[in-house]
Design a protein around this motif. Sequence first.
Motif, PDB file in Angstrom:
ATOM      1  N   UNK A 173       0.832  -1.201   0.000  1.00 55.30           N
ATOM      2  CA  UNK A 173       0.000   0.000   0.000  1.00 55.30           C
ATOM      3  C   UNK A 173       0.868   1.254   0.000  1.00 55.30           C
ATOM      4  N   UNK A 174       1.973   1.190   0.727  1.00 55.82           N
ATOM      5  CA  UNK A 174       2.866   2.342   0.790  1.00 55.82           C
ATOM      6  C   UNK A 174       3.482   2.656  -0.568  1.00 55.82           C
ATOM      7  N   UNK A 175       3.731   1.617  -1.373  1.00 56.64           N
ATOM      8  CA  UNK A 175       4.334   1.823  -2.690  1.00 56.64           C
ATOM      9  C   UNK A 175       3.476   2.749  -3.550  1.00 56.64           C
ATOM     10  N   UNK A 176       2.165   2.649  -3.419  1.00 60.49           N
ATOM     11  CA  UNK A 176       1.279   3.481  -4.241  1.00 60.49           C
ATOM     12  C   UNK A 176       0.609   4.578  -3.414  1.00 60.49           C
ATOM     13  N   UNK A 177       1.125   4.803  -2.213  1.00 60.67           N
ATOM     14  CA  UNK A 177       0.612   5.887  -1.393  1.00 60.67           C
ATOM     15  C   UNK A 177      -0.807   5.675  -0.902  1.00 60.67           C
ATOM     16  N   UNK A 178      -1.181   4.421  -0.702  1.00 59.90           N
ATOM     17  CA  UNK A 178      -2.533   4.103  -0.242  1.00 59.90           C
ATOM     18  C   UNK A 178      -2.520   4.052   1.283  1.00 59.90           C
ATOM     19  N   UNK A 179      -2.607   5.189   1.907  1.00 62.85           N
ATOM     20  CA  UNK A 179      -2.421   5.300   3.351  1.00 62.85           C
ATOM     21  C   UNK A 179      -3.738   5.073   4.089  1.00 62.85           C
ATOM     22  N   UNK A 180      -3.693   4.237   5.142  1.00 61.12           N
ATOM     23  CA  UNK A 180      -4.837   4.068   6.016  1.00 61.12           C
ATOM     24  C   UNK A 180      -5.910   3.120   5.524  1.00 61.12           C
ATOM     25  N   UNK A 181      -5.663   2.409   4.427  1.00 63.38           N
ATOM     26  CA  UNK A 181      -6.691   1.513   3.863  1.00 63.38           C
ATOM     27  C   UNK A 181      -6.262   0.050   3.947  1.00 63.38           C
ATOM     28  N   UNK A 182      -5.294  -0.253   4.808  1.00 62.01           N
ATOM     29  CA  UNK A 182      -4.753  -1.608   4.862  1.00 62.01           C
ATOM     30  C   UNK A 182      -5.809  -2.633   5.255  1.00 62.01           C
ATOM     31  N   UNK A 183      -6.688  -2.284   6.203  1.00 62.49           N
ATOM     32  CA  UNK A 183      -7.736  -3.213   6.620  1.00 62.49           C
ATOM     33  C   UNK A 183      -8.689  -3.537   5.491  1.00 62.49           C
ATOM     34  N   UNK A 184      -9.004  -2.539   4.651  1.00 64.46           N
ATOM     35  CA  UNK A 184      -9.887  -2.775   3.506  1.00 64.46           C
ATOM     36  C   UNK A 184      -9.257  -3.747   2.526  1.00 64.46           C
ATOM     37  N   UNK A 185      -7.937  -3.663   2.357  1.00 70.37           N
ATOM     38  CA  UNK A 185      -7.231  -4.601   1.472  1.00 70.37           C
ATOM     39  C   UNK A 185      -7.334  -6.018   2.023  1.00 70.37           C
ATOM     40  N   UNK A 186      -7.086  -6.183   3.326  1.00 66.53           N
ATOM     41  CA  UNK A 186      -7.117  -7.519   3.931  1.00 66.53           C
ATOM     42  C   UNK A 186      -8.521  -8.119   3.851  1.00 66.53           C
ATOM     43  N   UNK A 187      -9.557  -7.306   4.042  1.00 66.93           N
ATOM     44  CA  UNK A 187     -10.921  -7.843   3.925  1.00 66.93           C
ATOM     45  C   UNK A 187     -11.176  -8.397   2.529  1.00 66.93           C
ATOM     46  N   UNK A 188     -10.575  -7.806   1.523  1.00 73.28           N
ATOM     47  CA  UNK A 188     -10.791  -8.252   0.145  1.00 73.28           C
ATOM     48  C   UNK A 188      -9.922  -9.452  -0.223  1.00 73.28           C
ATOM     49  N   UNK A 189      -8.829  -9.653   0.496  1.00 74.99           N
ATOM     50  CA  UNK A 189      -7.952 -10.788   0.188  1.00 74.99           C
ATOM     51  C   UNK A 189      -8.181 -11.976   1.124  1.00 74.99           C
ATOM     52  N   UNK A 190      -9.056 -11.819   2.111  1.00 73.21           N
ATOM     53  CA  UNK A 190      -9.278 -12.890   3.078  1.00 73.21           C
ATOM     54  C   UNK A 190      -9.858 -14.137   2.420  1.00 73.21           C
ATOM     55  N   UNK A 191     -10.834 -13.965   1.514  1.00 75.44           N
ATOM     56  CA  UNK A 191     -11.447 -15.120   0.858  1.00 75.44           C
ATOM     57  C   UNK A 191     -10.436 -15.897   0.018  1.00 75.44           C
TER      58      UNK A 191
END
Length: 597
Positions: free
Chosen positions: A526-544
């Motif tokens: 997320x840091x590579x593309x400056x996506x700050x503060x959205x890490x939990x949203x990423x994990x929710x989408x990759x959990x399945x």
Amino acid sequence: MSIGVLALLSLLPIISVAVFLVLLRWPASRAMPIAYAVAFVLAWFVWQVPLTQILAASVNGLIIAATLIFIIFGAILLLNTLRQSGAMYAIREGFSDISTDRRVQVIIIAWLFGSFIEGSAGFGTPAAVAVPLMVGLGFPAMAAVVAGMIIQSTPVSFGAMGTPILVGINTGLSADPEMAAYALQRGFGEWDEFLAFVATKVAIIHALAGTFVPLLVTAVMTRFFGPERSFAAGFQVWKFALFAALAMTIPYVIVAAVFGPEFPSMFGGLIGLAIVVSAARKGFLVPKEEEAWDFGDRADWEEEWTGALQDRGHVPDPDHRMSLLKAWSPYLFVAGLLVLSRLPQVGMEPLLRSSNPFITWSWPQIFGSDISASFQPLWSPGTIFIIVSLLTILLHGMRLPEYKAALGSSLRTLLPASAALVFTVPMVQVFINTSGGGAGFEQMPIALAEGVANIAGSAWPFFSTFIGGLGAFVAGSNTVSNMMFSLFQFGVGERIMVDPTWIVALQAVGGASGNIICVHNVVAASAVVGLVGKEGAVIRKTLLPFLYYALITGSIGYGIVTGGIFNAGFIVVAMIVALMIYLILRFNRPGAAPAPG
């Protein structure tokens, strides 16, 4: 204290991550300090680890975080340099010539190119290369990160020239001197032959599970980032997705069986890339132009999808437009330098990783503990990214003000995006460095695994991949997970009277699957593309996808070690495959949701 209570206590740092980061949707910069505090308190008051050891682990974590930030900076700088030079526009046009369909593009970049980069360098480098490349092509930042995380599964066990096997499993198993005798008993006079034997089993399990990974990538992408918010559009490219999967996994298994653990992901990704790109250029299994899928109008994108590096559709002046080969040349140099620096036959590793204090910056036995830290800047992919970004000035005929603009933009993106790593990595290091405390307990990961093993009994193969995944989830590394759990997994295999080498193979596979949801990697990507503060949203989408991968591989393992066709493991595998076939048929029947965005 009972094993069950210790296991529950060991779980608390992970629960805190799940609650604050995933459920409450706090940014990692707020959630991870709490997780660090939980791990710190448990280590000091329950495990009774000396304060100096906890502080040493924390400092080691900060040093590791700094090395990650260095890689992130290099990746951001290269992307911004290519944007300033006009190369990203040419690359985007080149992909349009193959297919304007984003589903095709994500399979080629994330699955195939990402697998090649994983095999070459590992340690999160695919996220640093493939994720910003997708953003540069016009993908939403979050979509790029999610895709980059999902493919961190099949290729990971053979990442960085087989490091998770050659270092992770090797170190984990060789801690027991009796393992050499066991290998000899199995007919392997050389330890390396035994490791290659285990690696072949790892490759077989990965290849079976990896068959559906490209399809999962497209389905998740269309479900969460498509204008229609449907899995349907993703499943409608099933033929191309399965073709791309097999183009990588078949050579991957062959290379593992013939050449050993160094080259499966690198050669599998490279061969698959050559096959699939050539076929796609001829239109083989690629959707027709009028059926191409896209993300929809940029004005309709949700705010959380975009990061500081989000592409703005920059079109260079006519004088800055360049050939496709010239535009791709920096990435070709990155790939080439990664391969050359890591191939044993080239012999650059002893020079780049020399013990010379100018080459290896080290802090041995921090605060008198047995924890040491080091950084090898010449070995870091970050150095390669920076060198290639400077080389791009000459390759693309850039003006210095353009490069200065890329440098300034990269620094502005880096600082806020890296804040979460300052607590994430130290938390991990405290968690895994809890052995030797005054209470005499096993380190937290082992205590947690022992608790699960006592409950699972003979059903352990189903759980073994989840334990491997847990190790990678907290440590951010398949290699570290294998170091922690390989010998433990071998012992459980012997205890339940099955072939323990298959259980070790499941550990390696599970450790790879854990990278899909690993907080450490999500924060870095997320840091590579400056996506700050959205890490939990990423994990929710990759959990399945993680649950799919850990469950199907554990089921395959249970089926293999149990024997017979009609056992619980193969029944679960058959159910998962049947579900995937049902979804393919359902979303491809007449009247299903249209594919175009």
